[in-house]
Write a protein that holds these residues in place. Structure first.
Motif, PDB file in Angstrom:
ATOM      1  N   GLY A  41      12.617   0.513   5.964  1.00 50.30           N
ATOM      2  CA  GLY A  41      13.313   1.230   4.901  1.00 50.30           C
ATOM      3  C   GLY A  41      13.756   0.366   3.741  1.00 50.30           C
ATOM      4  N   VAL A  42      13.459  -0.943   3.786  1.00 53.08           N
ATOM      5  CA  VAL A  42      13.852  -1.857   2.704  1.00 53.08           C
ATOM      6  C   VAL A  42      12.625  -2.514   2.075  1.00 53.08           C
ATOM      7  CG1 VAL A  42      15.179  -3.926   2.085  1.00 53.08           C
ATOM      8  CG2 VAL A  42      16.087  -2.313   3.771  1.00 53.08           C
ATOM      9  N   ASP A  43      11.888  -3.286   2.891  1.00 54.11           N
ATOM     10  CA  ASP A  43      10.714  -3.997   2.397  1.00 54.11           C
ATOM     11  C   ASP A  43       9.411  -3.439   2.977  1.00 54.11           C
ATOM     12  OD1 ASP A  43      12.088  -6.013   0.773  1.00 54.11           O
ATOM     13  OD2 ASP A  43      12.855  -6.740   2.683  1.00 54.11           O
ATOM     14  N   CYS A  44       9.442  -3.013   4.220  1.00 55.20           N
ATOM     15  CA  CYS A  44       8.264  -2.410   4.865  1.00 55.20           C
ATOM     16  C   CYS A  44       8.371  -0.890   4.759  1.00 55.20           C
ATOM     17  CB  CYS A  44       8.170  -2.839   6.332  1.00 55.20           C
ATOM     18  SG  CYS A  44       7.942  -4.604   6.564  1.00 55.20           S
ATOM     19  N   VAL A  45       7.733  -0.351   3.726  1.00 48.62           N
ATOM     20  CA  VAL A  45       7.842   1.083   3.435  1.00 48.62           C
ATOM     21  C   VAL A  45       6.447   1.625   3.116  1.00 48.62           C
ATOM     22  CG1 VAL A  45       8.863   2.816   1.914  1.00 48.62           C
ATOM     23  CG2 VAL A  45      10.161   0.751   2.503  1.00 48.62           C
ATOM     24  N   PRO A  46       5.996   2.705   3.768  1.00 45.25           N
ATOM     25  CA  PRO A  46       4.661   3.248   3.487  1.00 45.25           C
ATOM     26  C   PRO A  46       4.546   3.750   2.047  1.00 45.25           C
ATOM     27  CG  PRO A  46       5.559   4.158   5.525  1.00 45.25           C
ATOM     28  CD  PRO A  46       6.680   3.445   4.840  1.00 45.25           C
ATOM     29  N   MET A  47       3.404   3.445   1.411  1.00 45.38           N
ATOM     30  CA  MET A  47       3.139   3.917   0.053  1.00 45.38           C
ATOM     31  C   MET A  47       1.729   4.457  -0.048  1.00 45.38           C
ATOM     32  SD  MET A  47       4.751   1.220  -2.653  1.00 45.38           S
ATOM     33  CE  MET A  47       6.514   0.922  -2.772  1.00 45.38           C
ATOM     34  N   LYS A  51      -0.436   4.217  -5.641  1.00 46.46           N
ATOM     35  CA  LYS A  51       0.842   3.646  -6.050  1.00 46.46           C
ATOM     36  C   LYS A  51       0.908   2.160  -5.681  1.00 46.46           C
ATOM     37  CE  LYS A  51       4.568   6.159  -5.875  1.00 46.46           C
ATOM     38  NZ  LYS A  51       5.792   6.891  -5.453  1.00 46.46           N
ATOM     39  N   ALA A  52       0.423   1.833  -4.484  1.00 45.16           N
ATOM     40  CA  ALA A  52       0.393   0.424  -4.061  1.00 45.16           C
ATOM     41  C   ALA A  52      -0.476  -0.405  -5.012  1.00 45.16           C
ATOM     42  CB  ALA A  52      -0.133   0.312  -2.636  1.00 45.16           C
ATOM     43  N   PHE A  53      -1.598   0.178  -5.456  1.00 44.27           N
ATOM     44  CA  PHE A  53      -2.502  -0.509  -6.394  1.00 44.27           C
ATOM     45  C   PHE A  53      -1.786  -0.795  -7.713  1.00 44.27           C
ATOM     46  CE2 PHE A  53      -5.119   0.120 -10.180  1.00 44.27           C
ATOM     47  CZ  PHE A  53      -6.002  -0.947 -10.074  1.00 44.27           C
ATOM     48  N   LEU A  54      -1.128   0.211  -8.286  1.00 43.95           N
ATOM     49  CA  LEU A  54      -0.471   0.033  -9.577  1.00 43.95           C
ATOM     50  C   LEU A  54       0.696  -0.956  -9.484  1.00 43.95           C
ATOM     51  CD1 LEU A  54      -0.501   3.676 -10.990  1.00 43.95           C
ATOM     52  CD2 LEU A  54      -1.718   1.696 -11.921  1.00 43.95           C
ATOM     53  N   ILE A  55       1.434  -0.911  -8.375  1.00 49.73           N
ATOM     54  CA  ILE A  55       2.532  -1.861  -8.195  1.00 49.73           C
ATOM     55  C   ILE A  55       1.989  -3.275  -8.038  1.00 49.73           C
ATOM     56  CG2 ILE A  55       4.445  -2.556  -6.690  1.00 49.73           C
ATOM     57  CD1 ILE A  55       4.865   0.412  -6.067  1.00 49.73           C
ATOM     58  N   GLN A  56       0.918  -3.432  -7.247  1.00 51.99           N
ATOM     59  CA  GLN A  56       0.296  -4.735  -7.087  1.00 51.99           C
ATOM     60  C   GLN A  56      -0.207  -5.252  -8.434  1.00 51.99           C
ATOM     61  OE1 GLN A  56       0.068  -6.942  -4.787  1.00 51.99           O
ATOM     62  NE2 GLN A  56      -1.785  -8.153  -5.116  1.00 51.99           N
ATOM     63  N   LEU A  57      -0.839  -4.384  -9.216  1.00 48.35           N
ATOM     64  CA  LEU A  57      -1.345  -4.800 -10.529  1.00 48.35           C
ATOM     65  C   LEU A  57      -0.212  -5.295 -11.414  1.00 48.35           C
ATOM     66  CD1 LEU A  57      -3.536  -5.011 -12.707  1.00 48.35           C
ATOM     67  CD2 LEU A  57      -3.128  -2.600 -13.247  1.00 48.35           C
ATOM     68  N   LEU A  58       0.878  -4.559 -11.464  1.00 44.22           N
ATOM     69  CA  LEU A  58       1.982  -4.959 -12.318  1.00 44.22           C
ATOM     70  C   LEU A  58       2.672  -6.208 -11.779  1.00 44.22           C
ATOM     71  CD1 LEU A  58       3.040  -3.765 -14.945  1.00 44.22           C
ATOM     72  CD2 LEU A  58       4.874  -2.701 -13.658  1.00 44.22           C
ATOM     73  N   LEU A 176      17.578  -3.737  -3.945  1.00 49.28           N
ATOM     74  CA  LEU A 176      17.327  -2.358  -3.505  1.00 49.28           C
ATOM     75  C   LEU A 176      16.034  -2.234  -2.704  1.00 49.28           C
ATOM     76  CD1 LEU A 176      18.312  -0.394  -6.750  1.00 49.28           C
ATOM     77  CD2 LEU A 176      19.612  -0.560  -4.608  1.00 49.28           C
ATOM     78  N   PRO A 177      15.937  -1.241  -1.820  1.00 50.97           N
ATOM     79  CA  PRO A 177      14.669  -0.976  -1.112  1.00 50.97           C
ATOM     80  C   PRO A 177      13.524  -0.814  -2.117  1.00 50.97           C
ATOM     81  CG  PRO A 177      16.438   0.304  -0.142  1.00 50.97           C
ATOM     82  CD  PRO A 177      17.014  -0.346  -1.359  1.00 50.97           C
ATOM     83  N   ILE A 178      12.345  -1.272  -1.744  1.00 45.51           N
ATOM     84  CA  ILE A 178      11.231  -1.351  -2.685  1.00 45.51           C
ATOM     85  C   ILE A 178      10.816   0.000  -3.250  1.00 45.51           C
ATOM     86  CG2 ILE A 178       9.426  -1.194  -0.918  1.00 45.51           C
ATOM     87  CD1 ILE A 178       7.911  -3.366  -2.563  1.00 45.51           C
ATOM     88  N   ASP A 179      11.052   1.075  -2.499  1.00 49.48           N
ATOM     89  CA  ASP A 179      10.626   2.395  -2.980  1.00 49.48           C
ATOM     90  C   ASP A 179      11.668   3.072  -3.878  1.00 49.48           C
ATOM     91  OD1 ASP A 179      12.336   2.591  -0.780  1.00 49.48           O
ATOM     92  OD2 ASP A 179      11.570   4.564  -0.225  1.00 49.48           O
ATOM     93  N   ALA A 253       1.514  -5.965   1.063  1.00 51.43           N
ATOM     94  CA  ALA A 253       0.941  -5.875   2.413  1.00 51.43           C
ATOM     95  C   ALA A 253       1.907  -5.162   3.354  1.00 51.43           C
ATOM     96  CB  ALA A 253       0.620  -7.272   2.948  1.00 51.43           C
ATOM     97  N   LYS A 254       3.195  -5.198   3.027  1.00 50.79           N
ATOM     98  CA  LYS A 254       4.206  -4.506   3.831  1.00 50.79           C
ATOM     99  C   LYS A 254       4.212  -2.996   3.571  1.00 50.79           C
ATOM    100  CE  LYS A 254       7.608  -8.284   4.085  1.00 50.79           C
ATOM    101  NZ  LYS A 254       6.912  -9.380   3.393  1.00 50.79           N
ATOM    102  N   CYS A 255       3.428  -2.556   2.563  1.00 56.86           N
ATOM    103  CA  CYS A 255       3.510  -1.156   2.132  1.00 56.86           C
ATOM    104  C   CYS A 255       2.205  -0.371   2.284  1.00 56.86           C
ATOM    105  CB  CYS A 255       3.952  -1.092   0.666  1.00 56.86           C
ATOM    106  SG  CYS A 255       5.576  -1.848   0.372  1.00 56.86           S
TER     107      CYS A 255
END
Length: 480
Positions: A41-47, A51-58, A176-179, A253-255
């Motif tokens: 619920g903080v760093d390991c959160v399903p995405m 969305k994971a692609f766009l966050i990784q890109l940024l 804050l939690p990543i999501d 990788a956690k998401c």
């Protein structure tokens, strides 16, 4: 212009072909990822994958492929070659392996993976090295937006004022939690980064011949005569190969919810970043006409160059894009730099990050150090360039180590032939780049160019020979 479109085509082919080869070497399967197995619920959160692609890109991009590509363009269109082949054969492989190996180790950082595959000494070196790199990165990406905001706002809102505001935002994004914050804002900002690049290249292409994109040439056009090797390979980091990405990929990788989504997220984001880097390299050499004029413009700051190109090509609309991009994009790399540093230190001191007090215990000192470095960069006339140079070298050195970690992982998992070669080759190349630069650069040992070349290349060859001998012995054991 033919060279530019050919470069775009090669990047796409690289993703479809070499990306598939890289994926096959790693062999993703159906095991649970940290987002599923841990889900704290903080760093390991399903995405979702997009969305994971766009966050990784940024995370990996920010203004890295903009500033780095513009500074690399001072060497001339030879920079196109490094961006394309550096990304396909090195950077995208580096990012994919960093993310996927981390996923198989509960989202561990590159420092912990170094200890797992290169030994305890490597783990402690990488813990220190990666935290320093991340703090430098966070500092770099506070300074540039603060400097631009200083020019666009009333006098009382100076660079120091905006640096404090940005650092306060970093505090929230790190804690804050990543999501909650990153997961909601980053996809929007990722789209902005893509739109910004598309608009600029579109404006140049349809300028009616006002801006001419030169064709690829091996000639060194740097006005000061700075050698292409190793300087260009250090300067253009985020658009080709970047060790900073090895600190960001474990965060995503956690998401991810499936290993089989990894190629799209990690390899795909790096290729996309290289497309953006190509756009800005082309924009730099075409807008100013000569590398001399581009170099003179960069002396007033990379942010100013982005603003001049955007407004010169797209008018008022370009000005809005430039301001938004140069302010938002670096901030969104800086905050995840500090977040990654928090995770590395949490692993080091074994502090459970579900508890807010443990996150605060790590985050506050990190931001204080970042604030002091930012103050230095603001009050010192050449502060940004000084911090960037140290960041660039440490960045590429980290990439070198991450690629050797991936090589060790592949060997340990029985990838004896071509499998481990896809990481050993770029690892050797980046070894030569990093050591040569350290030996001859102004912020390094300032040794003779010839001596630096010989020692740097010899070090890379030596490591590759050690790898080859180990590989041959393993093959003999396997065949017997």
């Amino acid at each position: 212009m033919i060279s530019l479109f050919s470069a775009f085509a090669v990047l796409i082919i690289g993703y479809l072909v070499y990306g598939k080869v890289t994926e096959k070497v790693f062999s993703p399967d159906d095991r649970d990822t940290p987002a599923i197995a841990i889900n704290d619920g903080v760093d390991c959160v399903p995405m979702k994958t997009w969305k994971a692609f766009l966050i990784q890109l940024l995370n990996i991009a920010g203004t890295g492929p903009i500033f780095g590509a513009l500074m690399g363009a001072v060497f001339g269109p030879v920079v196109f070659l490094w961006i394309v082949f550096g990304s396909i054969l090195g950077g995208a492989v580096h990012d994919y392996m960093s993310g996927m190996i981390s996923s198989r180790h509960k989202g561990s950082s590159i420092a912990e993976l170094s200890g797992e595959y290169l030994g305890k000494a490597a783990k402690w070196v990488m813990r220190v090295f990666s935290v320093i790199l991340l703090v430098l990165c966070g500092t770099v990406f506070v300074t540039s937006p603060a400097a631009l905001l200083d020019k666009l706002t009333p006098d009382w809102m100076n660079g120091t004022f905006w640096a404090i505001i940005i650092l306060v935002y970093y505090l929230l994004a790190t804690l804050l939690p990543i999501d909650k914050l990153i997961g909601k804002l980053y996809p929007i900002f990722g789209i902005l980064l893509i739109v910004m690049a598309a608009a600029v290249i579109g404006g140049i292409i349809f300028s009616g011949g006002k801006f001419i994109i030169p064709e690829i040439s091996l000639e060194n056009l740097h006005p000061d005569g700075t050698p292409v090797w190793p300087y260009m390979f250090i300067t253009v980091a985020c658009g080709a190969v970047s060790g900073f990405h090895a600190t960001q990929s474990p965060m995503i990788a956690k998401c991810i919810t499936s290993e089989k989504k990894g190629r799209r997220v990690f390899y795909g984001a790096m290729i996309s970043e290289s497309v953006i880097a190509l756009v800005w390299a082309a924009a730099g050499v075409s807008f100013y006409g000569t590398t001399q004029l581009l170099n003179e413009a960069l002396a007033n700051g990379a942010s100013n160059v982005v603003y001049e190109i955007s407004t010169g090509v797209l008018g008022a609309f370009g000005g809005v894009l430039a301001v938004a991009g140069v302010i938002i994009c670096p901030i969104t790399s800086g905050d995840t730099a500090f977040r990654s540093a928090r995770l590395v230190l949490a692993e080091t001191f074994k502090l459970n990050q579900k508890h807010i007090k443990n996150r605060l215990f790590i985050t506050i000192p990190l931001l204080v150090i970042g604030g002091l470095l930012t103050w230095f960069a603001i009050v010192n006339k050449n502060g940004f360039q000084i911090v960037w140079r140290y960041f660039s070298w440490s960045n590429q050195t980290l990439a070198m180590i991450a690629l050797w970690v991936a090589t060790a992982y592949l060997l340990k998992n029985g990838k004896y032939r071509f499998g481990s070669f896809i990481t050993a080759f770029p690892a050797s190349f980046m070894t030569a780049v990093s050591i040569t630069y350290f030996l001859m650069a102004e912020e390094g040992l300032q040794l003779n160019q010839t001596v630096s070349y010989i020692v740097g290349i010899s070090a890379a060859v030596t490591l590759f020979v050690i790898y080859s001998v180990f590989l041959i012995r393993r093959l003999k054991v396997k065949n017997n």
